[in-house]
Design a protein around this motif. Structure first.
Motif, short mmCIF file in Angstrom:
data_model
loop_
_atom_site.label_atom_id
_atom_site.label_comp_id
_atom_site.label_asym_id
_atom_site.label_seq_id
_atom_site.Cartn_x
_atom_site.Cartn_y
_atom_site.Cartn_z
N LEU A 154 0.82 -1.21 0.00
CA LEU A 154 0.00 0.00 0.00
C LEU A 154 0.85 1.26 0.00
O LEU A 154 1.88 1.32 0.68
CB LEU A 154 -0.91 0.02 1.23
N ARG A 155 0.40 2.26 -0.71
CA ARG A 155 1.05 3.56 -0.66
C ARG A 155 0.95 4.09 0.77
O ARG A 155 -0.11 4.08 1.39
CB ARG A 155 0.38 4.52 -1.62
N ALA A 156 2.08 4.56 1.30
CA ALA A 156 2.10 5.03 2.69
C ALA A 156 3.14 6.13 2.84
O ALA A 156 3.88 6.44 1.90
CB ALA A 156 2.39 3.87 3.64
N TYR A 157 3.19 6.71 4.05
CA TYR A 157 4.10 7.82 4.31
C TYR A 157 4.73 7.63 5.69
O TYR A 157 4.11 7.07 6.60
CB TYR A 157 3.33 9.15 4.29
N LEU A 158 5.96 8.12 5.83
CA LEU A 158 6.58 8.22 7.14
C LEU A 158 6.46 9.66 7.59
O LEU A 158 6.89 10.59 6.91
CB LEU A 158 8.06 7.81 7.09
N THR A 159 5.85 9.86 8.75
CA THR A 159 5.68 11.21 9.29
C THR A 159 6.52 11.36 10.55
O THR A 159 6.73 10.41 11.30
CB THR A 159 4.20 11.48 9.63
N ASP A 160 7.01 12.56 10.76
CA ASP A 160 7.82 12.89 11.93
C ASP A 160 6.89 13.44 13.01
O ASP A 160 6.31 14.52 12.85
CB ASP A 160 8.88 13.92 11.56
N ASP A 161 6.72 12.68 14.11
CA ASP A 161 5.81 13.13 15.17
C ASP A 161 6.56 13.69 16.38
O ASP A 161 5.99 13.87 17.45
CB ASP A 161 4.88 12.00 15.60
N GLY A 162 7.86 13.96 16.19
CA GLY A 162 8.66 14.52 17.27
C GLY A 162 9.41 13.48 18.07
O GLY A 162 10.46 13.76 18.65
N ASP A 163 8.89 12.27 18.09
CA ASP A 163 9.53 11.17 18.81
C ASP A 163 10.10 10.13 17.87
O ASP A 163 10.51 9.05 18.29
CB ASP A 163 8.52 10.49 19.75
N GLY A 164 10.11 10.44 16.60
CA GLY A 164 10.58 9.48 15.61
C GLY A 164 9.62 9.45 14.44
O GLY A 164 8.82 10.37 14.23
N PHE A 165 9.70 8.38 13.67
CA PHE A 165 8.88 8.25 12.48
C PHE A 165 7.75 7.25 12.69
O PHE A 165 7.95 6.17 13.24
CB PHE A 165 9.73 7.81 11.29
N ARG A 166 6.58 7.64 12.22
CA ARG A 166 5.38 6.80 12.29
C ARG A 166 4.83 6.63 10.89
O ARG A 166 4.87 7.56 10.09
CB ARG A 166 4.34 7.45 13.20
N ARG A 206 12.14 -1.29 8.81
CA ARG A 206 11.16 -2.18 9.43
C ARG A 206 10.20 -1.38 10.30
O ARG A 206 10.60 -0.47 11.03
CB ARG A 206 11.86 -3.24 10.28
N ILE A 207 8.91 -1.70 10.19
CA ILE A 207 7.86 -1.04 10.95
C ILE A 207 7.30 -2.01 11.98
O ILE A 207 6.95 -3.16 11.66
CB ILE A 207 6.71 -0.56 10.03
N THR A 208 7.23 -1.57 13.23
CA THR A 208 6.62 -2.36 14.31
C THR A 208 5.58 -1.51 15.01
O THR A 208 5.90 -0.43 15.53
CB THR A 208 7.68 -2.83 15.32
N ASP A 209 4.34 -1.99 15.00
CA ASP A 209 3.23 -1.26 15.63
C ASP A 209 3.20 0.20 15.19
O ASP A 209 3.18 1.14 16.00
CB ASP A 209 3.32 -1.34 17.16
N ASP A 210 3.24 0.40 13.88
CA ASP A 210 3.10 1.72 13.24
C ASP A 210 4.36 2.58 13.27
O ASP A 210 4.37 3.65 12.67
CB ASP A 210 1.97 2.54 13.88
N ARG A 211 5.43 2.16 13.93
CA ARG A 211 6.59 3.02 14.09
C ARG A 211 7.85 2.39 13.50
O ARG A 211 7.96 1.16 13.42
CB ARG A 211 6.84 3.34 15.57
#
Length: 224
Positions: A154-166, A206-211
């Motif tokens: 799926l098309r997705a994005y990494l966003t910076d939420d201040g504590d890392g990438f989600r 690698r993504i684990t639980d959205d992060r």
């Protein structure tokens, strides 16, 4: 080939290239199309004309055509003597037949391996924005020993939420990277692999639980 389907809002395109994985991909596409009761198309692309193909490649095509008839696929499509890039051919076929899902395969024995190296997948991502991708692994892994079958790239994005990438599936002003997320089979959470382009290189995290699990384990450095 083909019969009246119950759902015409969905359709599946299987992309095959020469090698033992073709039949597996076609059967996988047939399973999905049968479950969804939707049209199934099979596509192979080659820059050379059919008359110039060797006996082995001609045999593959004959077997795929026979299997397509046996499984009642709606159409077996051959694009030979093709000078256009493969991704553009796939895009045109997908558009012309209202395809919503594309099945592609990983194999180290043909140029379809470019999919898992990232360059070809990135081209597909940019060219074809209206479908979901399914990647079927041949050697039970994609890059870095990630095992199993990855459904719905799926098309997705990494966003910076201040504590890392989600990871998120909707574009926002905080999105830093765009790519494809391959969710692991058998998990209810967003666990899997996210592939994206950065500084001209295909990166994988690698993504684990959205992060993002651990930036030090990324196959190319995230530098923002």
């Amino acid at each position: 080939m083909g019969k009246v389907k119950g759902r015409m809002d969905e359709s599946i395109l299987v992309c095959v290239y020469y090698g033992p994985n073709g039949e597996r991909l076609i059967r996988r596409g047939h399973q999905m199309a049968s479950a969804m009761d939707c049209p199934l198309y099979i596509l192979t692309v080659d820059p050379r004309p059919l008359d110039d193909m060797d006996a082995a490649k001609s045999d593959y095509i004959d077997r795929w055509r026979e299997l397509a008839d046996q499984l009642e696929a709606d159409e077996f499509i051959i694009r030979d003597n093709e000078s256009r890039p493969t991704a553009k051919v796939i895009k045109q076929v997908a558009h012309d037949r209202n395809v919503t899902q594309i099945i592609i395969g990983q194999t180290a024995q043909s140029r379809w391996e470019e999919i898992t190296k990232g360059s070809f997948m990135n081209v597909l991502l940019r060219e074809i924005t209206f479908v979901d991708f399914h990647v079927v692994s041949v050697a039970r892994s994609i890059k870095h020993d990630v095992e199993g079958l990855f459904e719905k790239g799926l098309r997705a994005y990494l966003t910076d939420d201040g504590d890392g990438f989600r990871i998120t599936f909707n574009y926002t002003k905080d999105a830093r990277f765009e790519g494809i997320f391959f969710k692991e089979t058998g998990t209810d959470f967003n666990n899997g692999i996210f592939k994206f382009m950065h500084d001209g290189k295909m990166c994988q995290v690698r993504i684990t639980d959205d992060r993002v699990e651990d930036p030090s384990l990324v196959s190319c450095k995230i530098d923002v």
